[in-house]
Design an enzyme around this catalytic site. Structure first.
Site, PDB file in Angstrom:
ATOM      1  N   GLY A   1       0.957  -0.980  -0.179  1.00 54.01           N
ATOM      2  CA  GLY A   1       0.032   0.038  -0.008  1.00 54.01           C
ATOM      3  C   GLY A   1       0.936   1.214  -0.129  1.00 54.01           C
ATOM      4  O   GLY A   1       2.083   1.275  -0.538  1.00 54.01           O
TER       5      GLY A   1
ATOM      6  N   SER B   1      -3.195   9.813   8.549  1.00 52.98           N
ATOM      7  CA  SER B   1      -3.720   8.337   7.909  1.00 52.98           C
ATOM      8  C   SER B   1      -5.034   7.972   8.505  1.00 52.98           C
ATOM      9  O   SER B   1      -5.948   7.243   8.089  1.00 52.98           O
ATOM     10  CB  SER B   1      -2.790   7.202   8.013  1.00 52.98           C
TER      11      SER B   1
ATOM     12  N   LEU C   1       2.654   2.725   2.311  1.00 55.75           N
ATOM     13  CA  LEU C   1       4.128   2.509   2.712  1.00 55.75           C
ATOM     14  C   LEU C   1       4.907   1.563   2.263  1.00 55.75           C
ATOM     15  O   LEU C   1       6.039   1.679   1.625  1.00 55.75           O
ATOM     16  CB  LEU C   1       3.740   2.259   4.422  1.00 55.75           C
ATOM     17  N   GLY C   2       4.298   0.376   2.027  1.00 60.39           N
ATOM     18  CA  GLY C   2       5.024  -0.952   1.374  1.00 60.39           C
ATOM     19  C   GLY C   2       5.245  -0.736   0.087  1.00 60.39           C
ATOM     20  O   GLY C   2       6.333  -1.071  -0.364  1.00 60.39           O
TER      21      GLY C   2
ATOM     22  N   LYS D   1       7.887   8.282  18.571  1.00 61.44           N
ATOM     23  CA  LYS D   1       7.041   8.310  17.385  1.00 61.44           C
ATOM     24  C   LYS D   1       5.475   8.440  17.868  1.00 61.44           C
ATOM     25  O   LYS D   1       4.964   9.332  17.200  1.00 61.44           O
ATOM     26  CB  LYS D   1       7.064   7.160  16.474  1.00 61.44           C
TER      27      LYS D   1
ATOM     28  N   ASN E   1       2.797   1.527  12.633  1.00 64.43           N
ATOM     29  CA  ASN E   1       2.716   2.536  13.826  1.00 64.43           C
ATOM     30  C   ASN E   1       2.188   1.767  14.761  1.00 64.43           C
ATOM     31  O   ASN E   1       1.573   0.680  14.579  1.00 64.43           O
ATOM     32  CB  ASN E   1       1.717   3.576  13.338  1.00 64.43           C
TER      33      ASN E   1
HETATM   34  N1  LIG Z   1       1.153   5.962   4.734  1.00 64.13           N
HETATM   35  C1  LIG Z   1       2.213   6.543   5.587  1.00 64.13           C
HETATM   36  O1  LIG Z   1       2.682   7.377   5.193  1.00 64.13           O
HETATM   37  C2  LIG Z   1       2.327   5.995   6.858  1.00 64.13           C
HETATM   38  C3  LIG Z   1       2.080   4.793   7.329  1.00 64.13           C
HETATM   39  N2  LIG Z   1       2.286   4.240   8.500  1.00 64.13           N
HETATM   40  C4  LIG Z   1       2.012   2.877   9.030  1.00 64.13           C
HETATM   41  O2  LIG Z   1       2.297   1.961   8.098  1.00 64.13           O
HETATM   42  C5  LIG Z   1       1.193   1.044   8.230  1.00 64.13           C
HETATM   43  C6  LIG Z   1       0.591   0.656   6.583  1.00 64.13           C
HETATM   44  O3  LIG Z   1      -0.045   1.898   6.408  1.00 64.13           O
HETATM   45  P1  LIG Z   1      -0.486   2.447   4.827  1.00 64.13           P
HETATM   46  O4  LIG Z   1       0.618   1.917   3.863  1.00 64.13           O
HETATM   47  O5  LIG Z   1      -0.830   3.704   5.208  1.00 64.13           O
HETATM   48  O6  LIG Z   1      -1.987   1.506   4.559  1.00 64.13           O
HETATM   49  P2  LIG Z   1      -2.531   1.132   3.380  1.00 64.13           P
HETATM   50  O7  LIG Z   1      -3.881   0.563   3.405  1.00 64.13           O
HETATM   51  O8  LIG Z   1      -1.908   2.021   2.277  1.00 64.13           O
HETATM   52  O9  LIG Z   1      -1.583  -0.361   2.885  1.00 64.13           O
HETATM   53  C7  LIG Z   1      -1.914  -1.588   3.515  1.00 64.13           C
HETATM   54  C8  LIG Z   1      -1.873  -2.532   2.346  1.00 64.13           C
HETATM   55  O10 LIG Z   1      -1.925  -3.671   2.784  1.00 64.13           O
HETATM   56  C9  LIG Z   1      -2.713  -4.449   1.950  1.00 64.13           C
HETATM   57  N3  LIG Z   1      -3.215  -5.675   2.443  1.00 64.13           N
HETATM   58  C10 LIG Z   1      -4.339  -5.748   3.760  1.00 64.13           C
HETATM   59  N4  LIG Z   1      -4.581  -7.032   3.957  1.00 64.13           N
HETATM   60  C11 LIG Z   1      -3.918  -7.733   3.075  1.00 64.13           C
HETATM   61  C12 LIG Z   1      -3.763  -9.121   2.965  1.00 64.13           C
HETATM   62  N5  LIG Z   1      -4.403  -9.988   3.607  1.00 64.13           N
HETATM   63  N6  LIG Z   1      -3.080  -9.670   1.968  1.00 64.13           N
HETATM   64  C13 LIG Z   1      -2.005  -8.596   1.183  1.00 64.13           C
HETATM   65  N7  LIG Z   1      -2.334  -7.512   1.408  1.00 64.13           N
HETATM   66  C14 LIG Z   1      -3.298  -6.916   2.230  1.00 64.13           C
HETATM   67  C15 LIG Z   1      -3.694  -3.596   1.625  1.00 64.13           C
HETATM   68  O11 LIG Z   1      -4.381  -4.109   0.419  1.00 64.13           O
HETATM   69  P3  LIG Z   1      -5.821  -3.330  -0.103  1.00 64.13           P
HETATM   70  O12 LIG Z   1      -5.444  -2.377  -1.082  1.00 64.13           O
HETATM   71  O13 LIG Z   1      -6.646  -4.572  -0.799  1.00 64.13           O
HETATM   72  O14 LIG Z   1      -6.624  -3.046   1.147  1.00 64.13           O
HETATM   73  C16 LIG Z   1      -3.107  -2.210   1.288  1.00 64.13           C
HETATM   74  O15 LIG Z   1      -2.636  -2.005  -0.004  1.00 64.13           O
HETATM   75  C17 LIG Z   1       0.285   1.358   9.317  1.00 64.13           C
HETATM   76  O16 LIG Z   1       0.412   0.584  10.195  1.00 64.13           O
HETATM   77  C18 LIG Z   1       0.543   2.827   9.203  1.00 64.13           C
HETATM   78  O17 LIG Z   1       0.333   3.431  10.373  1.00 64.13           O
HETATM   79  C19 LIG Z   1       3.456   4.874   9.318  1.00 64.13           C
HETATM   80  C20 LIG Z   1       4.003   6.135   8.836  1.00 64.13           C
HETATM   81  C21 LIG Z   1       3.570   6.547   7.747  1.00 64.13           C
HETATM   82  C1  LIG Z   2       4.381  12.181  11.307  1.00 63.98           C
HETATM   83  C2  LIG Z   2       4.175  11.741  10.158  1.00 63.98           C
HETATM   84  C3  LIG Z   2       2.986  12.374   9.402  1.00 63.98           C
HETATM   85  C4  LIG Z   2       5.392  12.072   9.054  1.00 63.98           C
HETATM   86  O1  LIG Z   2       6.496  12.389   9.846  1.00 63.98           O
HETATM   87  C5  LIG Z   2       3.872  10.136  10.157  1.00 63.98           C
HETATM   88  O2  LIG Z   2       5.253   9.464  10.028  1.00 63.98           O
HETATM   89  C6  LIG Z   2       2.674   9.285  10.376  1.00 63.98           C
HETATM   90  O3  LIG Z   2       1.853   9.731   9.864  1.00 63.98           O
HETATM   91  O4  LIG Z   2       2.797   8.404  11.054  1.00 63.98           O
END
Ligand SMILES: NC(=O)C1=CN([C@@H]2O[C@H](COP(=O)(O)OP(=O)(O)OC[C@H]3O[C@@H](n4cnc5c(N)ncnc54)[C@H](OP(=O)(O)O)[C@@H]3O)[C@@H](O)[C@H]2O)C=CC1
Ligand SMILES: CC(C)(CO)C(=O)C(=O)O
Length: 313
Positions: A13, A262, A15-16, A192, A105
């Site tokens: 998603g 988020s 982040l990944g 954090k 997070n």
């Molecule tokens: N985005 C950011 O800037 C930041 C995010 N984080 C943390 O990172 C983590 C991820 O967040 P984020 O990337 O934003 O979330 P997203 O929802 O964008 O990404 C998560 C991904 O995981 C996929 N997924 C869920 N379940 C499954 C499964 N069973 N098999 C395969 N894939 C799956 C989702 O697919 P699908 O599209 O089908 O839902 C989605 O693409 C969280 O803990 C968030 O708090 C931390 C700092 C910053």
């Molecule tokens: C604090 C912030 C927005 C960027 O530094 C972040 O990392 C988050 O959403 O968890």
């Protein structure tokens, strides 16, 4: 751990998808587990928009089944924490020295992976990143990208900087991702939380972006009260977050481009909120040491209520 590490991204998603694509573009072998985007990404690859420069990866190793992935050296957990009950079925096979790197997070998230792969095979990272998934296989990176990365220890002690942490950090740095080697992952997680606890929760309760909260005295006061309690929570775990860090976080937030957190995006999209990892776990960790965090606990119950109502509605 060998020289060329093979990575798995579990949850491609915001982040990944961002970190995986950056690693791949820098030459690493990356395998992506996807859910709803699987067909699109298998066919078209990944697209990343970023202030660093837009790029596409037309060909990626995409999977919808973790068991079909090859043994990996580093499995990056990038699901929302609300999906962690699925971890046992989404982790890929690991190589003999393979590790899980949890980039979510919250607090206590490494323990969930450690139960499955062993506590000596887990690292964690705190991502200072603003990124959104805006379409299938389409990531929009807005700002920041640094990761504070550290070794997990089941007894909560500081794990120091190991060779394997150094090897992973260097791969990320080759991908132009700044890495802070965190000697103490527990301290890094509480630091954090100094941002996530006030701003993620308040953005939902107050229906506000970061700039709206920072320009309002009442919202700022609430954020400061919550940060003070996060410091008390850290202290209950034997960690010191200096008082001056509150001002650092406020200044950092005031300087940020206006941001919808988020948690607010998840709320607006009626998706589950990461309340347990971000609020429940810190409250319970402090409680276990006899310390009550009343404002954070209040926010926890408010968010639990709103989350439930939102998804029923
Ligand atoms: N985005 C950011 O800037 C930041 C995010 N984080 C943390 O990172 C983590 C991820 O967040 P984020 O990337 O934003 O979330 P997203 O929802 O964008 O990404 C998560 C991904 O995981 C996929 N997924 C869920 N379940 C499954 C499964 N069973 N098999 C395969 N894939 C799956 C989702 O697919 P699908 O599209 O089908 O839902 C989605 O693409 C969280 O803990 C968030 O708090 C931390 C700092 C910053
Ligand atoms: C604090 C912030 C927005 C960027 O530094 C972040 O990392 C988050 O959403 O968890």
């Amino acid at each position: 751990m060998g020289a060329d590490l093979r990575y798995a991204v579990i949850g491609t998603g915001a982040l990944g998808g961002f970190y995986g694509a950056r690693l791949q573009r820098a030459g690493a072998e990356v395998h992506y587990l996807l859910r709803s985007d699987y067909d699109h990404v298998k066919e078209n690859g990944l697209a990343v928009e970023s202030p660093d420069g837009n790029f596409t990866l037309p060909e990626v190793y995409a999977y919808s089944d973790a068991q079909k992935m090859p043994p990996c050296d580093v499995a990056i957990v990038a699901l929302k924490t609300t999906q962690n009950h699925l971890l046992s079925s989404v982790l890929p096979p690991l190589t003999e020295t393979g590790v899980v790197l949890v980039l979510q997070n919250g607090l206590g998230v490494e323990a969930q992976a450690a139960e499955l792969v062993g506590s000596d095979r887990v690292l964690g990272g705190l991502c200072f990143l603003c990124s959104n998934k805006v379409g299938p296989g389409h990531i929009r990176h807005l700002d920041y990208k640094k990761i504070a990365m550290g070794e997990y220890r089941a007894d909560q002690s500081a794990g120091g900087v190991t060779e394997r942490l150094e090897a992973i950090a260097q791969d990320f740095e080759r991908a132009d991702i700044p890495i802070e080697r965190a000697e103490d992952l527990v301290l890094a997680r509480w630091k954090k939380l100094m941002w996530n606890i006030p701003f993620n929760g308040l953005s939902v309760i107050l229906n506000a972006t970061t700039d709206a909260m920072m320009s309002d005295d009442n919202a700022r006061t609430l954020a400061e009260i919550l940060m003070e309690e996060v410091r008390q929570g850290a202290s209950s775990q034997g960690r010191t977050v200096p008082a001056a860090f509150t001002q650092t976080m406020l200044d950092h937030t005031a300087a940020m481009k206006p941001y919808r957190t988020s948690m607010k995006i998840d709320y607006d999209e009626r998706r589950p909120l990461e309340v347990e990892a971000m609020y429940g776990a810190p409250v319970r960790a402090a409680q276990a040491q006899g310390v009550v965090l009343p404002h954070i606990e209040t926010l926890y119950h408010q968010l639990k209520f709103l989350d439930q109502q939102n998804r029923q509605g």
